[in-house]
Design an enzyme around this catalytic site. Structure first.
Site, PDB file in Angstrom:
ATOM      1  N   GLY A  33      -2.587   3.349   0.842  1.00 49.89           N
ATOM      2  CA  GLY A  33      -1.229   4.294   0.580  1.00 49.89           C
ATOM      3  C   GLY A  33      -0.414   3.589  -0.132  1.00 49.89           C
ATOM      4  O   GLY A  33      -0.009   2.707  -0.539  1.00 49.89           O
ATOM      5  N   ASN A  34       1.050   4.328  -0.059  1.00 46.59           N
ATOM      6  CA  ASN A  34       2.180   3.806  -0.548  1.00 46.59           C
ATOM      7  C   ASN A  34       3.527   4.381   0.323  1.00 46.59           C
ATOM      8  O   ASN A  34       3.306   5.214   1.166  1.00 46.59           O
ATOM      9  CB  ASN A  34       2.411   4.297  -2.111  1.00 46.59           C
ATOM     10  CG  ASN A  34       2.398   5.859  -2.255  1.00 46.59           C
ATOM     11  OD1 ASN A  34       3.115   6.419  -1.951  1.00 46.59           O
ATOM     12  ND2 ASN A  34       1.170   6.397  -2.750  1.00 46.59           N
ATOM     13  N   ARG A  35       4.491   3.905  -0.271  1.00 47.08           N
ATOM     14  CA  ARG A  35       5.713   4.092   0.671  1.00 47.08           C
ATOM     15  C   ARG A  35       6.427   5.547   0.347  1.00 47.08           C
ATOM     16  O   ARG A  35       7.628   5.454   0.695  1.00 47.08           O
ATOM     17  CB  ARG A  35       6.711   3.083   0.243  1.00 47.08           C
ATOM     18  CG  ARG A  35       6.090   1.776   0.975  1.00 47.08           C
ATOM     19  CD  ARG A  35       6.637   0.250   0.456  1.00 47.08           C
ATOM     20  NE  ARG A  35       8.108   0.387   0.837  1.00 47.08           N
ATOM     21  CZ  ARG A  35       9.177  -0.352   0.563  1.00 47.08           C
ATOM     22  NH1 ARG A  35       8.877  -1.672   0.148  1.00 47.08           N
ATOM     23  NH2 ARG A  35      10.348  -0.342   0.995  1.00 47.08           N
TER      24      ARG A  35
END
Ligand code: CTP
Ligand code: CA
Length: 228
Positions: A33-35
């Protein structure tokens, strides 16, 4: 703040906003995933509702309350977001891709949790490319539909932004300069909005609502008049 009738410049329009960050499953308990927090996309949805639009908010993995008056579609992976965005985009006047879509996903999904085997190093996770939703919107757009992307860039921020805007055939690209602690999860944002017409609109550091209002100003200026 409530807007008067004069501020409801998106009345009669349908806009689609994507927000958050996609998650690509590795096994039942793990993902890539990412932030992205979703704050910018939610600010776009709230401000569009206030300006009178019908708003479809395609959200991925956010921990934020639903904006009043928006239709929220919850998604997880890039493929789910693609389906939801393309389906909502059918009759949309504008689509704004504020979501961080994972570029890659694991080539295979482990149906059961990957376990540590005693002493052994883990198997590498092979990745494959995800579909580019913004590029697909740019290719399949209806005449008059306004397509907006977001990009977080480092190094030559403007040149990278111009190239990306052209590659994705968008009308507008909101370019953020990223660095440690600069954008992610913060309530404020500084950006420059590049237009396919060659324009560049500098947005000073300020609340994500303020950037959202400027994006809608630029979108509204590009919409075709409503048929009487
Ligand atoms: N985007 C998308 N689908 C993808 C990747 C990105 O729709 N698979 C959209 C994002 O929502 C954003 C825009 O494209 O609006 C730009 O995303 P960005 O990650 O900056 O662009 P990429 O083409 O993925 O290029 P990069 O290699 O710089 O990550
Ligand atoms: Ca990317």
């Amino acid at each position: 703040l409530a807007r008067g009738a004069a501020g409801r410049d998106l009345a009669g329009r349908h806009v689609v906003v994507s927000a958050g960050g996609t998650r690509e499953a590795i096994d039942p308990v793990r993902f890539i995933g990412n932030r992205s927090s979703g704050l910018q996309g939610y600010a776009l949805a709230r401000t569009a509702v206030a300006r009178g639009a019908r708003v479809t908010l395609v959200a991925a993995n956010v921990a934020l309350p639903d904006p009043a008056g928006a239709d929220v579609v919850a998604t997880g992976s890039a493929e789910e977001m693609r389906k939801a965005v393309l389906s909502a985009a059918g009759d949309a006047d504008a689509v704004v891709m504020a979501a961080a879509v994972a570029d890659f996903r694991p080539a295979g999904y482990h149906g059961s949790k990957i376990k540590k085997a005693d002493g052994a190093e883990p198997e590498p996770i092979r990745l494959v490319k995800n579909p580019d939703i913004l590029a697909e919107l740019g290719e399949t757009r209806r005449p008059g539909q306004v397509i907006v992307g977001f990009a977080a860039e480092t190094d030559d921020v403007l040149a990278n932004g111009r190239a990306k805007l052209a590659r994705k055939r968008s009308d507008l690209l909101v370019v953020n300069q990223v660095g440690e602690e600069m954008t992610f999860g913060r309530p404020d944002n500084a950006a420059v909005v590049l237009g396919a017409d060659g324009s560049a609109t500098e947005v000073p550091r300020g609340p994500k609502e303020a950037l959202a209002e400027i994006v809608w100003d630029l979108v509204a200026a590009r919409l075709e008049p409503l048929s009487p």
